[in-house]
Structures are given as structure tokens and as C-alpha cells.
Design a protein around this motif. Structure first.
Motif, PDB file in Angstrom:
ATOM      1  N   TRP A  55       0.845  -1.199   0.000  1.00  0.00           N
ATOM      2  CA  TRP A  55       0.000   0.000   0.000  1.00  0.00           C
ATOM      3  C   TRP A  55       0.881   1.250   0.000  1.00  0.00           C
ATOM      4  N   GLU A  56       1.943   1.229   0.803  1.00  0.00           N
ATOM      5  CA  GLU A  56       2.826   2.409   0.865  1.00  0.00           C
ATOM      6  C   GLU A  56       3.517   2.625  -0.472  1.00  0.00           C
ATOM      7  N   SER A  57       3.916   1.537  -1.082  1.00  0.00           N
ATOM      8  CA  SER A  57       4.528   1.654  -2.393  1.00  0.00           C
ATOM      9  C   SER A  57       3.519   2.252  -3.389  1.00  0.00           C
ATOM     10  N   LEU A  58       2.294   1.752  -3.386  1.00  0.00           N
ATOM     11  CA  LEU A  58       1.266   2.277  -4.304  1.00  0.00           C
ATOM     12  C   LEU A  58       0.992   3.753  -4.045  1.00  0.00           C
ATOM     13  N   SER A  59       0.967   4.132  -2.783  1.00  0.00           N
ATOM     14  CA  SER A  59       0.617   5.523  -2.481  1.00  0.00           C
ATOM     15  C   SER A  59       1.747   6.485  -2.862  1.00  0.00           C
ATOM     16  N   SER A  60       2.972   5.948  -3.071  1.00  0.00           N
ATOM     17  CA  SER A  60       4.061   6.840  -3.483  1.00  0.00           C
ATOM     18  C   SER A  60       4.215   6.863  -5.007  1.00  0.00           C
ATOM     19  N   GLU A  61       3.501   5.971  -5.705  1.00  0.00           N
ATOM     20  CA  GLU A  61       3.599   5.931  -7.169  1.00  0.00           C
ATOM     21  C   GLU A  61       2.638   6.949  -7.789  1.00  0.00           C
ATOM     22  N   THR A  62       2.841   7.230  -9.068  1.00  0.00           N
ATOM     23  CA  THR A  62       1.924   8.131  -9.775  1.00  0.00           C
ATOM     24  C   THR A  62       0.538   7.492  -9.795  1.00  0.00           C
ATOM     25  N   PRO A  63      -0.516   8.252  -9.545  1.00  0.00           N
ATOM     26  CA  PRO A  63      -1.861   7.666  -9.605  1.00  0.00           C
ATOM     27  C   PRO A  63      -2.167   7.160 -11.013  1.00  0.00           C
ATOM     28  N   PRO A  64      -2.944   6.093 -11.132  1.00  0.00           N
ATOM     29  CA  PRO A  64      -3.291   5.605 -12.469  1.00  0.00           C
ATOM     30  C   PRO A  64      -4.025   6.695 -13.258  1.00  0.00           C
ATOM     31  N   ALA A  65      -3.695   6.798 -14.540  1.00  0.00           N
ATOM     32  CA  ALA A  65      -4.379   7.792 -15.380  1.00  0.00           C
ATOM     33  C   ALA A  65      -5.849   7.400 -15.518  1.00  0.00           C
ATOM     34  N   ALA A  66      -6.684   8.379 -15.760  1.00  0.00           N
ATOM     35  CA  ALA A  66      -8.115   8.145 -16.005  1.00  0.00           C
ATOM     36  C   ALA A  66      -8.761   7.339 -14.893  1.00  0.00           C
ATOM     37  N   CYS A  67      -8.387   7.623 -13.671  1.00  0.00           N
ATOM     38  CA  CYS A  67      -9.013   6.931 -12.542  1.00  0.00           C
ATOM     39  C   CYS A  67      -9.232   7.940 -11.417  1.00  0.00           C
ATOM     40  N   PRO A  68     -10.258   8.793 -11.582  1.00  0.00           N
ATOM     41  CA  PRO A  68     -10.484   9.849 -10.586  1.00  0.00           C
ATOM     42  C   PRO A  68     -10.776   9.313  -9.189  1.00  0.00           C
ATOM     43  N   LYS A  69     -11.211   8.041  -9.125  1.00  0.00           N
ATOM     44  CA  LYS A  69     -11.524   7.470  -7.812  1.00  0.00           C
ATOM     45  C   LYS A  69     -10.283   7.079  -7.020  1.00  0.00           C
ATOM     46  N   TRP A  70      -9.122   7.074  -7.661  1.00  0.00           N
ATOM     47  CA  TRP A  70      -7.932   6.491  -7.051  1.00  0.00           C
ATOM     48  C   TRP A  70      -7.645   6.985  -5.624  1.00  0.00           C
ATOM     49  N   PRO A  71      -7.612   8.316  -5.386  1.00  0.00           N
ATOM     50  CA  PRO A  71      -7.282   8.749  -4.020  1.00  0.00           C
ATOM     51  C   PRO A  71      -8.234   8.170  -2.979  1.00  0.00           C
ATOM     52  N   ARG A  72      -9.503   8.126  -3.349  1.00  0.00           N
ATOM     53  CA  ARG A  72     -10.481   7.605  -2.385  1.00  0.00           C
ATOM     54  C   ARG A  72     -10.302   6.096  -2.197  1.00  0.00           C
ATOM     55  N   LEU A  73     -10.058   5.398  -3.312  1.00  0.00           N
ATOM     56  CA  LEU A  73      -9.832   3.948  -3.204  1.00  0.00           C
ATOM     57  C   LEU A  73      -8.627   3.667  -2.317  1.00  0.00           C
ATOM     58  N   LEU A  74      -7.582   4.447  -2.543  1.00  0.00           N
ATOM     59  CA  LEU A  74      -6.355   4.281  -1.769  1.00  0.00           C
ATOM     60  C   LEU A  74      -6.627   4.533  -0.283  1.00  0.00           C
ATOM     61  N   ARG A  75      -7.408   5.577  -0.044  1.00  0.00           N
ATOM     62  CA  ARG A  75      -7.688   5.930   1.354  1.00  0.00           C
ATOM     63  C   ARG A  75      -8.547   4.851   2.021  1.00  0.00           C
ATOM     64  N   LEU A  76      -9.572   4.370   1.302  1.00  0.00           N
ATOM     65  CA  LEU A  76     -10.434   3.336   1.890  1.00  0.00           C
ATOM     66  C   LEU A  76      -9.662   2.040   2.123  1.00  0.00           C
ATOM     67  N   ALA A  77      -8.789   1.717   1.159  1.00  0.00           N
ATOM     68  CA  ALA A  77      -7.967   0.506   1.342  1.00  0.00           C
ATOM     69  C   ALA A  77      -7.029   0.698   2.525  1.00  0.00           C
ATOM     70  N   GLY A  78      -6.474   1.915   2.646  1.00  0.00           N
ATOM     71  CA  GLY A  78      -5.595   2.219   3.781  1.00  0.00           C
ATOM     72  C   GLY A  78      -6.343   2.054   5.086  1.00  0.00           C
ATOM     73  N   ARG A  79      -7.572   2.522   5.097  1.00  0.00           N
ATOM     74  CA  ARG A  79      -8.383   2.402   6.316  1.00  0.00           C
ATOM     75  C   ARG A  79      -8.557   0.925   6.687  1.00  0.00           C
ATOM     76  N   ALA A  80      -8.781   0.082   5.661  1.00  0.00           N
ATOM     77  CA  ALA A  80      -8.933  -1.364   5.928  1.00  0.00           C
ATOM     78  C   ALA A  80      -7.651  -1.928   6.552  1.00  0.00           C
ATOM     79  N   LEU A  81      -6.522  -1.268   6.255  1.00  0.00           N
ATOM     80  CA  LEU A  81      -5.242  -1.733   6.811  1.00  0.00           C
ATOM     81  C   LEU A  81      -4.881  -1.011   8.101  1.00  0.00           C
ATOM     82  N   GLY A  82      -5.747  -0.103   8.535  1.00  0.00           N
ATOM     83  CA  GLY A  82      -5.484   0.640   9.761  1.00  0.00           C
ATOM     84  C   GLY A  82      -4.471   1.750   9.561  1.00  0.00           C
ATOM     85  N   ILE A  83      -4.336   2.248   8.314  1.00  0.00           N
ATOM     86  CA  ILE A  83      -3.367   3.313   8.027  1.00  0.00           C
ATOM     87  C   ILE A  83      -4.086   4.659   8.046  1.00  0.00           C
TER      88      ILE A  83
END
Ligand SMILES: C[S@@+](CC[C@H](N)C(=O)[O-])C[C@H]1O[C@@H](n2cnc3c(N)ncnc32)[C@H](O)[C@@H]1O
Length: 326
Positions: free
Chosen positions: A278-306
Motif C-alpha cells: 500500500w505504501e509503495s502504491l501511495s508513493s507511485e503516480t496515480p493511475p491515469a483516467a481513474c479519478p476514484k484512485w485517491p479515495r480507493l487508496l484511502r479506503l484501502a488504507g483504512r482497511a489496513l489501519g493506516i
């Protein structure tokens, strides 16, 4: 693409069409277009299944694409080319919210079948409606030529769909659309499709969260059973899925990698590895054409307790929560 209808969002007879429902539907216009294109290839060798029809936006997109031969051959009964299946009852919170957005407040347990029937209108002659839980009303005895799946909402449901329907696909002909394939919150779909990889060819693109697979080679019952049992937290499932990176590219693979994090989050022994990814993904460039990415990342982080503040840097326009957690 569904009929645009008149500018007031009706078909001219006052009936709302799919385009009118799109803002509250769970497909984007590009997916509606895709479904129409796939339905247009219908040869009549098997049924078209819309699994999880909600208000009928996906159903209408499929109807719009069906060739003229489907309309000619559909006097009714079991020969109807399309099967639309849904509980058609408010169950999950996201369904209730989507209805409320349309000004159709319905209580839990209340039916919304009337709205689906309004959407379909006279084209009901082409559609066999199965109302109820898929585990009760989903039995299909005929071959399936096009299967659009938007109700593999749990690992158990996914297993049920695979075991019940995938043996009915026609090698060399049938196409499966997995509408939640790129959703990190449905990781069992990618994991199970990966274990059937030798039988399927895939279209090398993502539209919305959908992925398209064509059954190129026969699928034996043992492989289906193994796919149905595939644990999405299992490393072997993702080793197979990694082979998709050539087809989808690194950007779309980020969504699948995030799905793997979510799957591993549920397993105590694998949490540390999931956090690392997850940390590696959050430091990479967000996927193009995926406006949901920040929210997906945040929700996934929440599932991991981050702590969600870690992902504030790539925040674009806010996305409604229910458009993510469908
Ligand atoms: C995301 S919505 C489908 C959206 C639709 N395909 C569209 O294009 O707008 C998922 C649907 O699956 C249905 N569903 C979820 N679990 C189900 C189950 N176990 N059996 C039948 N339907 C189910 C819900 O009622 C909901 O309408």
C-alpha cells in the motif's frame, strides 16, 4: 450506447430511458456503449445474462445493442434472448442511497421492480425477469453467450456464479464482463479469473471498472471449482494475475495490486506485507483516467489501519462514497 431518448430523459412516451438513469446507475456511458457493442454480436447460440440489473441501465444498454434477429425471434417465454436478474428489493445501503438520489426513497426490504419495469417498457418482450436472490432464482439451463456480472459482491456469491454459470459458457463464442473486476473491494473476482486464465482471452483494456473476457478454450469443471475456491489473499492467485500486466499495463494493474492489499488486510499474518505494498502504491503516480484512485487508496488504507492523511497529495475532485462502494 443506450438510446439518448428525448432531451427530457424520456423516450418520447414519457418512459425514462437508460441515459436518464445513468447518473444513478453504476455504469458509465463508456460501459453502456461497451455492453451495446457486445450485445450486437449476439448469434443466438446462448442467452444474454444481465446479472445485477438494478434499475435497468445495463439491461437497456444490452437491449439497445441486440441485433434485429433477436427482436424477430423473441415472441416471449423461454426464448427471450435476455435474462435480467436482481433481488429488485432494497437490500444494501448503496442501493437505497442510489434510489434516494433519484427521489425514489424506499425502505429496506421494499421492492424497486416497478422502476426497472418502467425502464424496460415494451422491450420486456425481449427480457426474462428473474426477481430474487441469485442463489434461488439464478438457475439457467441454456447455454450463456454473453454474461454481464455485477453481483459478485462477496466471495461466496462469486463462487456461486462461477459454479452455476461458467459451465454454460460456449468455447470460442461466449463473453464474460466482470463489472467489478478492477474494484479493489472485490478482489476475489480478479483472483478467480486469474486461475481460469488458460481458458480465457481478455480484451486488453479497462472501461470503468469492467474487464471483458472471451472463453477461447474449453473450461473444465475442475478448473471452475478451483477458481470458485480461490482465496484472494493467496499469493499464487496474484502470481497468475501478474501475467495480466502486459495486457492491461502498469496503471490498471495498480487497481489490482490495491485489491490484493485489501484481500491481505483481512489476514493477520499478511498485514505487514499489505501495508508495504500500500505504501509503495501511495508513493507511485496515480493511475491515469481513474479519478476514484485517491479515495480507493484511502479506503484501502483504512482497511489496513493506516491513517488516511498519507494520501492527501493526489486528491482530485471529491467522489461520492457510494459511487466507490457499490
Ligand atoms: C451495482 S448494482 C447493479 C448495477 C447495474 N448493473 C447498472 O448497470 O446500473 C448491483 C445489483 O446487484 C443486486 N444484488 C446484490 N446481491 C444480489 C443477490 N445476492 N441476488 C440478486 N441480486 C443481487 C442489487 O440488488 C443491485 O441492484
Amino acid at each position: 450506447m443506450p438510446d439518448a431518448g428525448s432531451t427530457d430523459g424520456t423516450d418520447g412516451a414519457g418512459r425514462a430511458d437508460a441515459a436518464a438513469y445513468l447518473p444513478a446507475a453504476f455504469i458509465c456511458e463508456a460501459e453502456a456503449w461497451l455492453f451495446g457493442q457486445l450485445a450486437a454480436r449476439w448469434s443466438g447460440r446462448g442467452r444474454v445474462v444481465d446479472a445485477g440489473s438494478f434499475l435497468g441501465a445495463s439491461t437497456r444498454a444490452l437491449i439497445a445493442g441486440l441485433p434485429a434477429s433477436a427482436r424477430e425471434r423473441a415472441p416471449g417465454g423461454s426464448s427471450k434472448p435476455l435474462v435480467a436478474l436482481d433481488r429488485f428489493v432494497v437490500g444494501d445501503a448503496y442501493v437505497q442511497k442510489a434510489l434516494a438520489k433519484l427521489g425514489q426513497a424506499r425502505a429496506r426490504g421494499e421492492s424497486f421492480l416497478d422502476l426497472f419495469l418502467d425502464t424496460i417498457g415494451a422491450d420486456l418482450r425481449l427480457v426474462e425477469v428473474r426477481a430474487g436472490d441469485v442463489t434461488r432464482v439464478g438457475r439457467l439451463d441454456a447455454p450463456i453467450e454473453l454474461c454481464v456480472i455485477d453481483l459478485a459482491k462477496s466471495q461466496a456469491l462469486n463462487a456461486h456464479l462461477l459454479s452455476s454459470w461458467f459451465g454454460r459458457l460456449i468455447p470460442g463464442v461466449s463473453v464474460v464482463v466482470q463489472q467489478d473486476f478492477f474494484s479493489p473491494f472485490h478482489p476475489w473476482i480478479a483472483a478467480s479469473m486469474a486461475s481460469m486464465l488458460p481458458s480465457f482471452d481478455l480484451a486488453p483494456w479497462r472501461i470503468g471498472e469492467s474487464a471483458v473476457f472471451r472463453l477461447a478454450r474449453p473450461l473444465d469443471p475442475e478448473r471452475i471449482a478451483a477458481a470458485a475456491q480461490r482465496d484472494p489473499a493467496d499469493a499464487a492467485a496474484w502470481e497468475e494475475a501478474a501475467r495480466w500486466s502486459e495486457a492491461f499495463g502498469a496503471d490498471d494493474m495498480k487497481l489490482l495490486r490495491l485489491g490484493r492489499c485489501v484481500a491481505m488486510a483481512a489476514e493477520t499474518g499478511r498485514r505487514a506485507r499489505a501495508v508495504c505494498e500500500w505504501e509503495s502504491l501511495s508513493s507511485e503516480t496515480p493511475p491515469a483516467a481513474c479519478p476514484k484512485w485517491p479515495r480507493l487508496l484511502r479506503l484501502a488504507g483504512r482497511a489496513l489501519g493506516i491513517e488516511p492523511t498519507h494520501v492527501a497529495t493526489h486528491e482530485p475532485e471529491p467522489v461520492p462514497l457510494d459511487s466507490v462502494m457499490r
